[in-house]
Every structure is written in structure tokens, then in C-alpha cells.
Design a protein around this motif. Sequence first.
Motif, PDB file in Angstrom:
ATOM      1  N   ASN A   1      36.288  30.367  43.758  1.00 28.70           N
ATOM      2  CA  ASN A   1      34.954  30.178  43.200  1.00 28.70           C
ATOM      3  C   ASN A   1      34.516  28.730  43.295  1.00 28.70           C
ATOM      4  OD1 ASN A   1      34.218  32.863  41.562  1.00 28.70           O
ATOM      5  ND2 ASN A   1      36.415  32.508  41.464  1.00 28.70           N
TER       6      ASN A   1
ATOM      7  N   GLU B   1      20.624  32.052  48.028  1.00 30.63           N
ATOM      8  CA  GLU B   1      21.173  31.437  46.818  1.00 30.63           C
ATOM      9  C   GLU B   1      20.377  30.184  46.438  1.00 30.63           C
ATOM     10  OE1 GLU B   1      25.914  32.650  47.025  1.00 30.63           O
ATOM     11  OE2 GLU B   1      25.275  30.719  47.829  1.00 30.63           O
TER      12      GLU B   1
ATOM     13  N   HIS C   1      29.311  30.919  42.602  1.00 31.31           N
ATOM     14  CA  HIS C   1      29.546  32.046  43.511  1.00 31.31           C
ATOM     15  C   HIS C   1      31.012  32.100  43.899  1.00 31.31           C
ATOM     16  CE1 HIS C   1      28.036  29.155  46.933  1.00 31.31           C
ATOM     17  NE2 HIS C   1      29.039  28.657  46.268  1.00 31.31           N
TER      18      HIS C   1
ATOM     19  N   ASN D   1      30.904  39.140  48.254  1.00 32.87           N
ATOM     20  CA  ASN D   1      30.631  37.855  47.615  1.00 32.87           C
ATOM     21  C   ASN D   1      29.652  38.036  46.460  1.00 32.87           C
ATOM     22  OD1 ASN D   1      31.919  36.108  49.875  1.00 32.87           O
ATOM     23  ND2 ASN D   1      30.491  37.441  50.946  1.00 32.87           N
ATOM     24  N   TYR D   2      29.890  37.297  45.388  1.00 25.08           N
ATOM     25  CA  TYR D   2      28.994  37.402  44.240  1.00 25.08           C
ATOM     26  C   TYR D   2      28.436  36.044  43.857  1.00 25.08           C
ATOM     27  CZ  TYR D   2      32.647  35.593  41.056  1.00 25.08           C
ATOM     28  OH  TYR D   2      33.582  34.811  40.425  1.00 25.08           O
ATOM     29  N   CYS D   3      27.279  36.077  43.230  1.00 25.09           N
ATOM     30  CA  CYS D   3      26.613  34.837  42.845  1.00 25.09           C
ATOM     31  C   CYS D   3      25.902  35.012  41.505  1.00 25.09           C
ATOM     32  CB  CYS D   3      25.595  34.435  43.913  1.00 25.09           C
ATOM     33  SG  CYS D   3      24.648  32.939  43.504  1.00 25.09           S
TER      34      CYS D   3
END
Length: 327
Positions: free
Chosen positions: A132, A18, A144, A81-83
Motif C-alpha cells: 500500500n 485517481e 491505494h 487494485n483498490y483506492c
Amino acid sequence: MLYFISSSNLPAFNLACEEYLLKNYEEDFFFLYSNKPALIVGKHQNTLAEINLEKAEQEKVPVVRRLSGGGTVFHDEGNLNYCFITKGEKGKLVDFKKYSSPIIDTLQKLKVNAKFEGKSDLTIDGKKFSGNASHVYRNKVMQHGTMLFSSDLKRLNQLLKVNPLKFKDRGVRSIRSRVTNISDSLSSRISLSNFADLIIEEVKLKFPKAQEFVLDEKDVQKIELLMAEKYNNWDWNYGYSPNYLFEKLSNFPGGAILEIKMQIVKGIIQNVDLDGNCIQFDQISDFQTKLIGSLHNKSTILKQLSSISIDSYFKNISLNQLVSAFF
């Protein structure tokens, strides 16, 4: 917009990824990753005040500090998990609702009543499944979030259970919420991998020019270097914590009592005050001096205390019991 699903399940690698993409690429990114069990603490938190250190050590669960603020979260193979990493206008970069919309929309299409609530939470029927956080770097923002898909919620609660009375500091405290897994609300069973693919498809709908991205060998080498220098480093994961006062009263089998007060600055013990019925008071000032300047780190203190005669300073208490009193 570039998108990809990380092939790594190492928490330190994905958090380093990231930061690397945020600071070394001009393109916008969206990517997903799933980690092996790990505790992920917010940038401005006191790590020891947020985790059950004893259980984390017993289960060999790593602790990694992320670049963004917010509270501590538990990752495991059931947590997706998202970013998002995007450019924008200064002062208007942080927008939790905007960047959460692909997640909400994907779930709505699966007939799950997912909502954006509060400042940055995603919920299903009032229970949180995603938190978040964001980090602004120049004209870019990294946002994220976690997604509890089929996580071990019992383990989550155990690893995040800590005695708040031991610490006095200005660190950001985690706010515990009622949580739920996404999989519990699905009408038909799908895998986490299938769910990840559906989110990618939703992102491609919202960003029609989005293209798939692959980390090349040079990217991986630089991410691994950042991982080694920072995200796998005690100085970042623990030592970066805000300065704090540690206070703990320990009661040991046999009736021994020990009270410890320590001032910690940048992870280093500045002073130590001890009291209790197990102390040899005529010698204790010498013992306290030995700890000044040491890291508030279990392996460091164990090594320090292993080199001295505990019986010269304490009665009816073992080395391991003494070490446990400092955490």
C-alpha cells in the motif's frame, strides 16, 4: 462515500482517474480496478533502476509512474487494485491499517488468514499479497494498494529483476518480499470479479450511506486529457526520476568490452565517460559530445546514433550492441 468498479483496464487511465478524483471532487471515494500488464513505479523512484527494461520492451509492457511513493509493483489481469480517497484532519490522514480493513475483513470471511503487518503490507501466512502507498493532497489522502489475486508471479519476478549496480542515486528502492496469490488460499474457487463484488459489499457495510458512482462523459474526457499529458508521457514516467549516475560494463561477442559512465539530470545526459578495448580513442571525445543534452531514452539514443558512422568511433561493435550498453 461513493464507490465504483472502473470499466477501464488501461493503467494510465486508472492512475489518472485517481488523481482526477482526488483533486476535483469533494466527496470521499472507494473504487476498484484491474489493469492490463504494466509496471507501476513509485513517485520518488528511478524507473530504470527498478525494472527489467529489456524484457518490458520485448513484451510491450508499459511503465507508468503513480502519484504515491513506495516501491514498484507489477499489475496484470489477476491483480485487483483498490483506492480510497477521503478527507480528514491534517497530520492524521495517513492510516494504512484503517483503509486496509475492508480487504482484511473480506478475506477473513472467506476463511483466509489475512493480516496487516509492518508499515503497510497485507499478508497471508507471512507472504505478502498486497502493498500500500498514499499521497496527501491538502486535507485529503489517497491510499491505494495492490491485491495479488491470481497474478503471474513468475512474470512479476522477471519484469522486476534488475541489476542494482548500474545506478547510483537517491531514489527510493523497492524492497522485494515473498509473495503469494489470494486464490491459492481460498477453500473454494471464485473469480476476481466475484472477489471485487465481495469487497464492495464489505465497504457498503462499513459505510452504510455509500452510494454507487459512475464517471460521466465530462469526467472521462478530463481523465483522458490528464492521461495523455502526464501518465502516458516519458517526462513523467522516466524523466521525473531522481538524478542518477549510470555505470555499466558490457562484454560483447568477439571480445569487445565497453564501460560507460553517465550523469543524468532530469532524464537528460549531462556527461559521458567511455572506456574499453573497442574505442577509437582519437575520435571518442567528438562522440561523447554528441550525446550531451540527449534524453536517456532508448529511442532517442538509437535515433542519435543511427545518424553517425559507428565505425568511426568503435571497433567490432554493432549499432544495436552500442545502444544496449547505455541501458
